[in-house]
Write a protein that holds these residues in place. Structure first.
Motif, PDB file in Angstrom:
ATOM      1  N   GLN A   1       0.862  -1.176   0.000  1.00  0.00           N
ATOM      2  CA  GLN A   1       0.000   0.000   0.000  1.00  0.00           C
ATOM      3  C   GLN A   1       0.901   1.229   0.000  1.00  0.00           C
ATOM      4  O   GLN A   1       1.520   1.565   1.006  1.00  0.00           O
ATOM      5  N   CYS A   2       0.973   1.889  -1.143  1.00  0.00           N
ATOM      6  CA  CYS A   2       1.952   2.946  -1.374  1.00  0.00           C
ATOM      7  C   CYS A   2       1.274   4.311  -1.424  1.00  0.00           C
ATOM      8  O   CYS A   2       0.211   4.461  -2.029  1.00  0.00           O
ATOM      9  N   GLU A   3       1.911   5.283  -0.827  1.00  0.00           N
ATOM     10  CA  GLU A   3       1.394   6.642  -0.808  1.00  0.00           C
ATOM     11  C   GLU A   3       2.504   7.615  -1.167  1.00  0.00           C
ATOM     12  O   GLU A   3       3.598   7.563  -0.597  1.00  0.00           O
ATOM     13  N   THR A   4       2.229   8.486  -2.132  1.00  0.00           N
ATOM     14  CA  THR A   4       3.172   9.530  -2.507  1.00  0.00           C
ATOM     15  C   THR A   4       2.857  10.772  -1.703  1.00  0.00           C
ATOM     16  O   THR A   4       1.723  11.254  -1.715  1.00  0.00           O
ATOM     17  N   ASP A   5       3.859  11.303  -0.997  1.00  0.00           N
ATOM     18  CA  ASP A   5       3.555  12.359  -0.044  1.00  0.00           C
ATOM     19  C   ASP A   5       4.758  13.267   0.169  1.00  0.00           C
ATOM     20  O   ASP A   5       5.885  12.933  -0.186  1.00  0.00           O
ATOM     21  N   ARG A   6       4.499  14.407   0.785  1.00  0.00           N
ATOM     22  CA  ARG A   6       5.551  15.316   1.214  1.00  0.00           C
ATOM     23  C   ARG A   6       6.118  14.828   2.544  1.00  0.00           C
ATOM     24  O   ARG A   6       5.488  14.025   3.228  1.00  0.00           O
ATOM     25  N   PRO A   7       7.278  15.327   2.935  1.00  0.00           N
ATOM     26  CA  PRO A   7       7.846  14.880   4.217  1.00  0.00           C
ATOM     27  C   PRO A   7       6.952  15.298   5.375  1.00  0.00           C
ATOM     28  O   PRO A   7       6.387  16.399   5.367  1.00  0.00           O
ATOM     29  N   PRO A   8       6.786  14.442   6.363  1.00  0.00           N
ATOM     30  CA  PRO A   8       5.960  14.799   7.526  1.00  0.00           C
ATOM     31  C   PRO A   8       6.606  15.908   8.344  1.00  0.00           C
ATOM     32  O   PRO A   8       7.819  16.120   8.289  1.00  0.00           O
ATOM     33  N   SER A   9       5.793  16.605   9.116  1.00  0.00           N
ATOM     34  CA  SER A   9       6.280  17.741   9.890  1.00  0.00           C
ATOM     35  C   SER A   9       7.305  17.332  10.946  1.00  0.00           C
ATOM     36  O   SER A   9       8.157  18.127  11.334  1.00  0.00           O
ATOM     37  N   GLY A  10       7.233  16.096  11.421  1.00  0.00           N
ATOM     38  CA  GLY A  10       8.157  15.647  12.454  1.00  0.00           C
ATOM     39  C   GLY A  10       9.521  15.244  11.948  1.00  0.00           C
ATOM     40  O   GLY A  10      10.403  14.883  12.740  1.00  0.00           O
ATOM     41  N   LEU A  11       9.730  15.284  10.645  1.00  0.00           N
ATOM     42  CA  LEU A  11      11.004  14.865  10.060  1.00  0.00           C
ATOM     43  C   LEU A  11      11.970  16.048  10.023  1.00  0.00           C
ATOM     44  O   LEU A  11      11.658  17.114   9.492  1.00  0.00           O
ATOM     45  N   LYS A  12      13.154  15.875  10.606  1.00  0.00           N
ATOM     46  CA  LYS A  12      14.135  16.948  10.650  1.00  0.00           C
ATOM     47  C   LYS A  12      14.616  17.291   9.239  1.00  0.00           C
ATOM     48  O   LYS A  12      14.849  16.389   8.426  1.00  0.00           O
ATOM     49  N   PRO A  13      14.779  18.580   8.929  1.00  0.00           N
ATOM     50  CA  PRO A  13      15.187  18.975   7.572  1.00  0.00           C
ATOM     51  C   PRO A  13      16.489  18.331   7.106  1.00  0.00           C
ATOM     52  O   PRO A  13      16.600  17.921   5.946  1.00  0.00           O
ATOM     53  N   GLU A  14      17.480  18.210   8.002  1.00  0.00           N
ATOM     54  CA  GLU A  14      18.751  17.619   7.586  1.00  0.00           C
ATOM     55  C   GLU A  14      18.604  16.130   7.262  1.00  0.00           C
ATOM     56  O   GLU A  14      19.261  15.608   6.364  1.00  0.00           O
TER      57      GLU A  14
END
Length: 335
Positions: free
Chosen positions: A296-309
């Motif tokens: 089950q695959c979803e194309t998405d932007r990075p979640p808010s909890g993911l550190k930019p680096e």
């Protein structure tokens, strides 16, 4: 090494993430007639690997550079090594695999699993009395000690009597034996379904690097269940939008007749244009109908909890291309 064996080694790397030298040595060490990615030599080894994969999928408490926190795998007939991404991920894996007391007849983790060897850059885990082992590699000796310390700190009550792997390092405890009798009875219908599908979990663990070598995957979790008289393994994956090859390359690699698994695509739902698709579902099965893989695959932007680096490091390691043997949009549309 001949040109053909060189090609085999390079192709194996896409499934395992090994270095070129590791892949070459692995191919050279295999017996004639053995598949480039060998199957687990014993049912016990297959069982342990399926449990390890399930632990990697079900227990995700933070984001990692690689989808499972595993940079590469090194499968051999009698065992497998996992290169762990970080000390934090190593501690999480140990926390969820080593057996601990829950109740008189229930154990958290893998019953009988123990730390049987500590090397300078690896920890070996084995099931007592069985031909089943897995090595965790990738960290220097000091960080392995820190990983064990961190893992112990996660327990609310680090009593050795509750930590079965510490209380009885050389033998199964009574609680572990009772757990096996109650929850792993071969005559139980659900246990039977799980056991006949162990090959799928083991085979996927031996090809775990596919998630980041042929596709733009940045996170994976999942669970195991049963459906229509067979074991069902669900993988839920998140993919980077419009950058790198999409998830259908994982399906194409898994159905490869030489390096993949005995699977075929039985169902597809979603948009065949991955530049616009947000949700896609691929269901694969085997001819014996012993197991089903539900991607089950979803194309998405990075979640808010993911550190930019961390997100930037994920983008840098995305593959530029998928597999040459791909599923065409026409085939997917037909399904």
């Amino acid at each position: 090494m001949s040109a053909s064996r060189q090609d085999i080694a390079l192709h194996r790397r896409r499934y395992t993430g090994e270095s070129v030298q590791q892949a070459r040595r692995a191919i050279d060490s295999l017996e004639p007639g053995t598949a480039p990615i060998p199957v687990a030599a014993s049912p016990a080894q297959q069982d342990l690997e399926a449990r390890v994969l399930l632990g990697l999928l079900e227990c995700r408490n933070f984001y990692t550079r690689y989808p499972l926190g595993i940079a590469s795998v090194h499968p051999q007939p009698d065992g497998i090594a996992l290169q762990v991404e970080s000390m934090e991920r190593a501690a999480e894996i140990l926390f969820n695999l080593l057996p601990t007391y829950v109740s008189e007849d229930e154990v958290h983790g893998v019953p009988g699993l123990r730390i049987t060897r500590c090397r300078r850059t690896a920890i070996e885990l084995s099931v007592l009395g069985e031909a089943a082992r897995v090595r965790l590699t990738g960290l220097p000796a000091r960080l392995w000690r820190d990983a064990v310390t961190r893992m112990l700190a996660e327990w609310t009550d680090p009593d050795d009597l509750l930590l079965r792997w510490r209380a009885s390092p050389k033998a199964w405890t009574n609680a572990e034996q009772r757990h096996r009798v109650r929850w792993e009875d071969p005559s139980d219908h659900f246990t039977h379904l799980q056991r006949q599908g162990l090959w799928l979990g083991s085979g996927l663990l031996r090809r775990a690097a596919l998630l980041h070598t042929v596709s733009n995957t940045f996170f994976v979790d999942g669970y195991r269940g049963a459906t229509s008289g067979k074991m069902r393994l669900v993988l839920r994956s998140s993919h980077v939008r419009t950058q790198g090859p999409g998830p259908h390359h994982i399906v194409a690699a898994l159905t490869d007749p030489t390096f993949g698994l005995p699977l075929h695509l039985t169902r597809f739902r979603g948009d065949t244009d991955e530049h616009y698709a947000r949700h896609q579902q691929f269901v694969l099965g085997d001819l014996g109908q012993t197991a089903a893989l539900d991607l089950q695959c979803e194309t998405d932007r990075p979640p808010s909890g993911l550190k930019p680096e961390l997100w930037q490091s994920i983008l840098r390691r995305l593959p530029a291309a998928g597999v040459t043997r791909s599923l065409s949009p026409g085939v997917l549309a037909g399904l």
